[in-house]
Write a protein that holds these residues in place. Structure first.
Motif, PDB file in Angstrom:
ATOM      1  N   ARG A  14      31.413  42.863  42.161  1.00 40.78           N
ATOM      2  CA  ARG A  14      32.728  42.245  42.357  1.00 40.78           C
ATOM      3  C   ARG A  14      32.605  41.007  43.218  1.00 40.78           C
ATOM      4  N   ALA A  15      33.175  39.893  42.721  1.00 41.18           N
ATOM      5  CA  ALA A  15      33.071  38.650  43.479  1.00 41.18           C
ATOM      6  C   ALA A  15      34.410  37.925  43.521  1.00 41.18           C
ATOM      7  N   PRO A  16      34.758  37.351  44.679  1.00 42.64           N
ATOM      8  CA  PRO A  16      36.010  36.601  44.771  1.00 42.64           C
ATOM      9  C   PRO A  16      35.893  35.227  44.130  1.00 42.64           C
ATOM     10  N   ILE A  17      37.011  34.713  43.617  1.00 46.76           N
ATOM     11  CA  ILE A  17      37.072  33.365  43.061  1.00 46.76           C
ATOM     12  C   ILE A  17      37.576  32.471  44.189  1.00 46.76           C
ATOM     13  N   ILE A  18      36.784  31.478  44.541  1.00 44.69           N
ATOM     14  CA  ILE A  18      37.100  30.657  45.704  1.00 44.69           C
ATOM     15  C   ILE A  18      37.871  29.397  45.289  1.00 44.69           C
ATOM     16  N   VAL A  19      39.009  29.148  45.897  1.00 43.76           N
ATOM     17  CA  VAL A  19      39.736  27.885  45.676  1.00 43.76           C
ATOM     18  C   VAL A  19      40.148  27.305  47.027  1.00 43.76           C
ATOM     19  N   LYS A  20      40.235  25.987  47.090  1.00 41.67           N
ATOM     20  CA  LYS A  20      40.696  25.339  48.323  1.00 41.67           C
ATOM     21  C   LYS A  20      42.175  25.644  48.489  1.00 41.67           C
ATOM     22  N   GLY A  21      42.575  25.978  49.698  1.00 44.18           N
ATOM     23  CA  GLY A  21      43.977  26.306  49.906  1.00 44.18           C
ATOM     24  C   GLY A  21      44.213  27.805  50.031  1.00 44.18           C
ATOM     25  N   ILE A  22      43.235  28.600  49.550  1.00 43.46           N
ATOM     26  CA  ILE A  22      43.301  30.054  49.765  1.00 43.46           C
ATOM     27  C   ILE A  22      42.055  30.371  50.597  1.00 43.46           C
ATOM     28  N   GLU A  23      42.182  30.280  51.903  1.00 43.69           N
ATOM     29  CA  GLU A  23      41.001  30.406  52.759  1.00 43.69           C
ATOM     30  C   GLU A  23      40.752  31.854  53.162  1.00 43.69           C
ATOM     31  N   PRO A  24      39.460  32.256  53.188  1.00 41.04           N
ATOM     32  CA  PRO A  24      39.171  33.606  53.672  1.00 41.04           C
ATOM     33  C   PRO A  24      39.537  33.749  55.155  1.00 41.04           C
ATOM     34  N   TYR A  68      32.897  42.506  31.335  1.00 43.14           N
ATOM     35  CA  TYR A  68      33.652  41.710  32.301  1.00 43.14           C
ATOM     36  C   TYR A  68      35.110  42.132  32.348  1.00 43.14           C
ATOM     37  N   GLU A  69      35.681  42.172  33.557  1.00 44.76           N
ATOM     38  CA  GLU A  69      37.111  42.481  33.679  1.00 44.76           C
ATOM     39  C   GLU A  69      37.652  41.931  35.001  1.00 44.76           C
ATOM     40  N   ALA A  70      38.970  42.064  35.168  1.00 38.85           N
ATOM     41  CA  ALA A  70      39.584  41.717  36.450  1.00 38.85           C
ATOM     42  C   ALA A  70      39.473  42.946  37.345  1.00 38.85           C
ATOM     43  N   ALA A  71      39.499  42.732  38.669  1.00 41.39           N
ATOM     44  CA  ALA A  71      39.377  43.888  39.560  1.00 41.39           C
ATOM     45  C   ALA A  71      40.698  44.633  39.734  1.00 41.39           C
ATOM     46  N   HIS A  72      41.835  43.961  39.416  1.00 41.06           N
ATOM     47  CA  HIS A  72      43.127  44.615  39.643  1.00 41.06           C
ATOM     48  C   HIS A  72      43.533  45.490  38.452  1.00 41.06           C
ATOM     49  N   GLY A  73      44.667  46.195  38.612  1.00 41.01           N
ATOM     50  CA  GLY A  73      45.158  47.086  37.567  1.00 41.01           C
ATOM     51  C   GLY A  73      46.109  46.389  36.608  1.00 41.01           C
ATOM     52  N   THR A  74      46.985  47.164  35.988  1.00 44.04           N
ATOM     53  CA  THR A  74      47.853  46.660  34.923  1.00 44.04           C
ATOM     54  C   THR A  74      49.140  46.004  35.439  1.00 44.04           C
ATOM     55  N   VAL A  75      49.285  45.942  36.757  1.00 45.54           N
ATOM     56  CA  VAL A  75      50.439  45.328  37.441  1.00 45.54           C
ATOM     57  C   VAL A  75      51.757  45.892  36.883  1.00 45.54           C
ATOM     58  N   SER A  86      42.964  37.929  47.877  1.00 42.67           N
ATOM     59  CA  SER A  86      43.804  38.622  46.913  1.00 42.67           C
ATOM     60  C   SER A  86      42.979  39.318  45.839  1.00 42.67           C
ATOM     61  N   LEU A  87      43.438  40.508  45.450  1.00 35.25           N
ATOM     62  CA  LEU A  87      42.787  41.260  44.377  1.00 35.25           C
ATOM     63  C   LEU A  87      42.940  40.529  43.033  1.00 35.25           C
ATOM     64  N   ALA A  88      43.965  39.697  42.936  1.00 34.60           N
ATOM     65  CA  ALA A  88      44.197  38.953  41.702  1.00 34.60           C
ATOM     66  C   ALA A  88      43.214  37.776  41.560  1.00 34.60           C
ATOM     67  N   MET A  89      42.371  37.581  42.586  1.00 37.32           N
ATOM     68  CA  MET A  89      41.373  36.507  42.547  1.00 37.32           C
ATOM     69  C   MET A  89      39.972  37.110  42.618  1.00 37.32           C
ATOM     70  N   MET A  90      39.838  38.346  42.104  1.00 38.14           N
ATOM     71  CA  MET A  90      38.563  39.045  42.208  1.00 38.14           C
ATOM     72  C   MET A  90      38.054  39.419  40.834  1.00 38.14           C
ATOM     73  N   THR A  91      36.845  38.982  40.508  1.00 35.11           N
ATOM     74  CA  THR A  91      36.272  39.331  39.209  1.00 35.11           C
ATOM     75  C   THR A  91      35.401  40.575  39.343  1.00 35.11           C
ATOM     76  N   SER A  92      35.164  41.214  38.251  1.00 40.27           N
ATOM     77  CA  SER A  92      34.391  42.438  38.262  1.00 40.27           C
ATOM     78  C   SER A  92      33.536  42.471  37.006  1.00 40.27           C
ATOM     79  N   VAL A  93      32.253  42.764  37.161  1.00 40.03           N
ATOM     80  CA  VAL A  93      31.415  42.887  35.970  1.00 40.03           C
ATOM     81  C   VAL A  93      30.522  44.105  36.112  1.00 40.03           C
ATOM     82  N   LEU A  94      30.492  44.883  35.037  1.00 42.84           N
ATOM     83  CA  LEU A  94      29.648  46.072  34.982  1.00 42.84           C
ATOM     84  C   LEU A  94      28.351  45.668  34.284  1.00 42.84           C
ATOM     85  N   VAL A  95      27.223  45.867  34.966  1.00 43.11           N
ATOM     86  CA  VAL A  95      25.935  45.476  34.397  1.00 43.11           C
ATOM     87  C   VAL A  95      25.073  46.724  34.253  1.00 43.11           C
TER      88      VAL A  95
END
Ligand code: NAP
Ligand code: MG
Length: 401
Positions: free
Chosen positions: A109-119, A302-309, A285-294
């Motif tokens: 699981r890895a976060p998607i980094i964008v400027k303006g959403i700082e850790p 590949y999928e998103a880390a969050h649920g069905t909202v 945010s969980l909505a900015m988290m990718t998930s991949v099963l290897v």
């Protein structure tokens, strides 16, 4: 403009609720206009899982093993409430659990980094990818609540009848007991998945346990990783300019907080459970988290880390406007298309994936985003878009690039 051609189909696993709505929008607006999509479609929506007695989940996992790459939408894991809501024949198992068991994989699981959403951790400049071992330990435990004095022992009886016996504790008063296990086969798979993923993404790999205290159990994890690394990966790591780093779990935690990021952190099952929630919430945010099963054989899902909202979906059903973030689902598609491009040597498909990701990030950095991000961004004067308009804004950014 001519659409990008594919040679091997992508396994497409559709899902439930709000993410199913986003799925179609993403395909229609961001994929199909540019890619002549070849996919083998499996409907993992709960209704069809119920109709097929969950056979469709098994079929989709088998197709993934056949073709090597899948993209999955979030799906409902049924509980008592869903039994009545969907009039289910059975409380079907979690599709992710079924797929994971069949592919024997590790989840990264890895976060998607964008400027303006700082850790929250200000020195984290690059993403930290969590690799969680998904078998055994406390998740498959046996427990006893001791209510009177007595002797607790750990006993292993071999098939040949021989016995190994260790004293755990002599209880003088009430207490508690727990038995856990793991297998060399599972730890070996985990190690291979981590080393392969590090090479694949050209990132250092960290691994940590408590081997100083757990001299057989945790030490076994450390030894298996080291043996596999020395025998099969040391030279490849050197050539790729990356490193494998082992330390104690408490030392790892302290170092992670001080580091810049940009590495993969392999964790035992419990450590991964706890640390992935810490890392993902610290990144925003969980909505900015990718998930991949290897899988160890090199199969990717590949999928998103969050649920069905679900909450947004019920609003949508009532005809109300939603502002659901589709970024992690878009990145699931780009991850899968890029991997397909790499495996089939289709450079245009990899470039498309890179460009669509860049357009998604740029759209947010330009101040156009969904409500969840608007609530946490440091950018000023942002425009909050609804679910569909956000995806259309990404398309406009893409076309302008
Ligand atoms: P969820 O779908 O992750 O949503 C929980 C809350 O997080 C939402 O109500 C929303 O908060 C926020 N959120 C999550 N993703 C978002 C997005 N993309 N954009 C904006 N906000 C987002 O978890 P859940 O509601 O607990 O679970 C719903 C269903 O998903 C369950 O049936 C569960 O079984 C399933 N599930 C599936 C997977 C999977 O397939 N991988 C994983 C987890 C859960 P606000 O309501 O405050 O806006
Ligand atoms: Mg957890």
């Amino acid at each position: 403009m001519e659409k990008i051609q594919m040679t091997t189909p992508l396994v497409e696993m559709d899902g439930d609720e709000m993410t199913r709505i986003l799925w179609k929008m993403i395909k229609d607006e961001l994929i199909l206009p540019y890619v002549d999509l070849k996919s083998e479609y499996y409907d993992l929506g709960l209704e069809y899982r119920n109709e097929t007695n969950d056979q469709v989940t098994v079929d989709s996992a088998e197709a993934t093993m056949k073709y090597g790459v899948a993209v999955k939408c979030a799906t409902i894991t049924p509980n008592a409430a869903r039994m009545t809501e969907y009039n289910l024949k059975e409380m079907w198992k979690s599709p992710n659990g079924t797929i994971r068991a069949m592919l024997d994989g590790t989840v990264f699981r890895a976060p998607i980094i964008v400027k303006g959403i700082e850790p929250c951790v200000k020195n984290w400049e690059k993403p930290i990818t969590l690799a969680r071992h998904a078998y055994g330990d406390v998740y498959k435990n046996t427990e006893i609540k001791v209510d009177k004095p007595g002797k607790a022992e750990l006993v292993f009886t071999a098939e040949d009848g021989t016995e190994v016996r260790e004293l755990i504790h002599t209880f003088k008063a009430p207490g508690i007991l727990q038995g856990i296990h793991n297998t060399d086969a599972s730890i070996t798979s985990f190690a291979h998945a981590c080393f392969k993923y590090a090479l694949d993404t050209k990132q250092d790999l960290w691994f940590a346990t408590k081997d100083t205290i757990s001299k057989k159990y945790d030490h076994n994890f450390k030894d298996i990783f080291q043996e596999i690394y020395d025998a099969e990966y040391a030279e490849q790591f050197k050539a790729a300019g990356i490193s494998y780093f082992y330390t104690l779990i408490d030392d790892a935690v302290a170092r992670v907080m001080k580091d810049k990021g940009g590495f993969i952190w392999a964790c035992k099952n419990y450590d991964g459970d706890v640390m992935s929630d810490m890392v993902s919430s610290a990144f925003g945010s969980l909505a900015m988290m990718t998930s991949v099963l290897v899988s160890p054989s090199g199969v990717y899902e590949y999928e998103a880390a969050h649920g069905t909202v679900q909450r947004h979906y019920y609003k949508h059903l009532k005809g109300e406007e939603t502002s659901t973030n589709s970024v992690a689902t878009i990145f699931a598609w780009t991850g899968a298309l890029r991997k397909r491009g790499e495996l089939d040597n289709i450079a245009a498909l990899c470039e498309f994936a890179d460009k669509l990701e860049a357009a998604t990030v740029k759209t947010i950095e330009d101040g156009k985003m969904t409500k969840d991000l608007a609530a946490i961004t440091s950018l000023k004067d942002v425009t909050v878009l609804n679910s569909a308009d956000f995806i259309k804004a990404i398309r406009a950014t893409y076309d302008a690039m």
